[in-house]
Scaffold this motif. Sequence first.
Motif, PDB file in Angstrom:
ATOM      1  N   LYS A 104       0.815  -1.217   0.000  1.00 48.36           N
ATOM      2  CA  LYS A 104       0.000   0.000   0.000  1.00 48.36           C
ATOM      3  C   LYS A 104       0.854   1.275   0.000  1.00 48.36           C
ATOM      4  CE  LYS A 104      -3.908  -2.092   2.425  1.00 48.36           C
ATOM      5  NZ  LYS A 104      -3.312  -3.443   2.497  1.00 48.36           N
ATOM      6  N   PRO A 105       1.698   1.488  -1.036  1.00 50.08           N
ATOM      7  CA  PRO A 105       2.574   2.673  -1.062  1.00 50.08           C
ATOM      8  C   PRO A 105       1.776   3.950  -1.294  1.00 50.08           C
ATOM      9  CG  PRO A 105       2.690   1.542  -3.161  1.00 50.08           C
ATOM     10  CD  PRO A 105       1.836   0.669  -2.272  1.00 50.08           C
ATOM     11  N   LYS A 106       2.320   5.067  -0.776  1.00 51.17           N
ATOM     12  CA  LYS A 106       1.668   6.352  -1.014  1.00 51.17           C
ATOM     13  C   LYS A 106       1.828   6.810  -2.461  1.00 51.17           C
ATOM     14  CE  LYS A 106       2.183   8.021   3.755  1.00 51.17           C
ATOM     15  NZ  LYS A 106       2.745   9.089   4.625  1.00 51.17           N
ATOM     16  N   ASP A 107       3.024   6.566  -3.020  1.00 48.10           N
ATOM     17  CA  ASP A 107       3.278   6.944  -4.423  1.00 48.10           C
ATOM     18  C   ASP A 107       3.282   5.684  -5.266  1.00 48.10           C
ATOM     19  OD1 ASP A 107       4.090   7.958  -6.822  1.00 48.10           O
ATOM     20  OD2 ASP A 107       5.771   9.140  -6.035  1.00 48.10           O
ATOM     21  N   VAL A 108       2.165   5.398  -5.873  1.00 48.07           N
ATOM     22  CA  VAL A 108       2.015   4.161  -6.636  1.00 48.07           C
ATOM     23  C   VAL A 108       2.907   4.186  -7.881  1.00 48.07           C
ATOM     24  CG1 VAL A 108       0.373   2.708  -7.886  1.00 48.07           C
ATOM     25  CG2 VAL A 108      -0.330   3.867  -5.784  1.00 48.07           C
ATOM     26  N   ILE A 109       3.033   5.356  -8.526  1.00 48.79           N
ATOM     27  CA  ILE A 109       3.825   5.444  -9.755  1.00 48.79           C
ATOM     28  C   ILE A 109       5.297   5.155  -9.470  1.00 48.79           C
ATOM     29  CG2 ILE A 109       4.588   6.995 -11.595  1.00 48.79           C
ATOM     30  CD1 ILE A 109       1.905   8.370 -11.445  1.00 48.79           C
ATOM     31  N   ALA A 110       5.861   5.797  -8.415  1.00 46.56           N
ATOM     32  CA  ALA A 110       7.254   5.549  -8.055  1.00 46.56           C
ATOM     33  C   ALA A 110       7.453   4.093  -7.652  1.00 46.56           C
ATOM     34  CB  ALA A 110       7.682   6.491  -6.927  1.00 46.56           C
ATOM     35  N   PHE A 111       6.463   3.513  -6.957  1.00 50.46           N
ATOM     36  CA  PHE A 111       6.542   2.115  -6.545  1.00 50.46           C
ATOM     37  C   PHE A 111       6.560   1.192  -7.763  1.00 50.46           C
ATOM     38  CE2 PHE A 111       4.476  -1.886  -5.362  1.00 50.46           C
ATOM     39  CZ  PHE A 111       5.259  -2.283  -4.308  1.00 50.46           C
ATOM     40  N   ALA A 112       5.716   1.474  -8.724  1.00 41.56           N
ATOM     41  CA  ALA A 112       5.672   0.648  -9.933  1.00 41.56           C
ATOM     42  C   ALA A 112       6.971   0.775 -10.728  1.00 41.56           C
ATOM     43  CB  ALA A 112       4.477   1.064 -10.797  1.00 41.56           C
ATOM     44  N   ALA A 113       7.510   2.005 -10.822  1.00 41.09           N
ATOM     45  CA  ALA A 113       8.768   2.196 -11.550  1.00 41.09           C
ATOM     46  C   ALA A 113       9.892   1.419 -10.897  1.00 41.09           C
ATOM     47  CB  ALA A 113       9.109   3.687 -11.608  1.00 41.09           C
ATOM     48  N   ASP A 114       9.908   1.428  -9.564  1.00 42.67           N
ATOM     49  CA  ASP A 114      10.929   0.697  -8.832  1.00 42.67           C
ATOM     50  C   ASP A 114      10.764  -0.806  -9.018  1.00 42.67           C
ATOM     51  OD1 ASP A 114      12.979   0.117  -7.091  1.00 42.67           O
ATOM     52  OD2 ASP A 114      11.673   0.173  -5.328  1.00 42.67           O
ATOM     53  N   TYR A 115       9.520  -1.265  -9.009  1.00 44.69           N
ATOM     54  CA  TYR A 115       9.249  -2.701  -9.125  1.00 44.69           C
ATOM     55  C   TYR A 115       9.651  -3.244 -10.498  1.00 44.69           C
ATOM     56  CZ  TYR A 115       6.686  -7.119  -9.089  1.00 44.69           C
ATOM     57  OH  TYR A 115       6.371  -8.447  -9.185  1.00 44.69           O
ATOM     58  N   PHE A 116       9.273  -2.553 -11.559  1.00 44.08           N
ATOM     59  CA  PHE A 116       9.514  -3.065 -12.915  1.00 44.08           C
ATOM     60  C   PHE A 116      10.907  -2.718 -13.443  1.00 44.08           C
ATOM     61  CE2 PHE A 116       4.828  -2.930 -12.913  1.00 44.08           C
ATOM     62  CZ  PHE A 116       4.569  -4.236 -13.307  1.00 44.08           C
ATOM     63  N   ALA A 117      11.692  -1.911 -12.677  1.00 48.62           N
ATOM     64  CA  ALA A 117      13.027  -1.561 -13.141  1.00 48.62           C
ATOM     65  C   ALA A 117      13.923  -2.782 -13.252  1.00 48.62           C
ATOM     66  CB  ALA A 117      13.657  -0.528 -12.201  1.00 48.62           C
TER      67      ALA A 117
END
Length: 377
Positions: free
Chosen positions: A328-341
């Motif tokens: 449940k991250p506050k910044d979903v976009i940054a979390f997704a970028a980090d995950y798929f990097a």
Amino acid sequence: MDKTPPANPDSAQPSQEEEMPTASSTALQFLQSIGGEDYKYLLFRDDLVTTSDTGRELGEFSVSVEQTIRNGENCFLVHANSHGAIDNVPCGTSITAHVSERLETLEQHHHEYVKLENCPLDRKTVLIKQADNFVVNRVITQGEDVQKSTQSFPVDKMAGFISEGSNLLLHRLMIQKGIPQNFQLLSFDSDSHVCQATYKKLEDRTQVVDGVELKVWGIERTIHSKSDLPTTWQSYFTSDGFLSSRVQVGSPVTMRLARIPQPIVRDEEPTKPIFSKKPLNWEEDLQLFSKFLDRKEELKCDHSSYMRNHPELKALMADFMQFLLLRKPKDVIAFAADYFASFSSAMPTPPSYMSSAVPTPFPQSRASDRMNDLRKN
């Protein structure tokens, strides 16, 4: 004007090889910069009166410029005429010249006469530009003595040559375009010898014409003859390019404008229209809405085809969604970028035995995070 009879071949004098003067680069660049639009407001007639130093009227002087065609080539016809009487002796000069847009003299007829009672003088000079040479035919009649001569000058040595006819048009162009520094061209002296002709700007002044004070701009032209003293003319013009006065330095005769000419009416530049931006409602535009639907279906088909050809995407997305719900991250976009990097081919491959204590680009290993979350639940 009567054409000059052809020179007698037996008396023709071939031109001697001698060092030719050259025009300055500034002047040559000025001539190359002239275009057809520069003559738009220069096709008019000048009419002046010739007066003595005491103010007595001696004669008239006129200059006209008009467009014409010579041998299928567009050019300008320059005609100048001066006639009068000095000390009751009739005298005059007439020039008729065909001049190109770059001020090249194609043909010029120059006629001078002084009707002395005992020994009248008549001089006719015809200048014609041929393929490779400028040919000058002169016939000088003094009393019963007639002298004929022919000279030729190679065209490639005459770059920047300005005849008397093209000089009258050049003055109007200078008033319109300005006079550059170090302006030096080629011209003929009174004996048809090629020599340097320099031009310079004179200080602005005022001139009273028909009771009205006008501001005028001046140009000084000097012919540097090789066999005689330099000859200088000073000419002043109105802002439209009309000749207001002309005098040869040292001469008691002056040509002056007697009446104010009609001002030249210049075309006004049309105002550019301003088109305001209109809101684009593509949903109400049938053509745009149809393109939108077509593009939408095209993208959906591309996505569906890509998903069918890559079944591993469903497992990857399912794993990401589960991890997203757990963190449940506050910044979903940054979390997704980090995950798929980590799936990017641009990411460097770490060594197989890298220590777990070594800092990583991410705050914490996703695998350990996921395991910790699963244990808590």
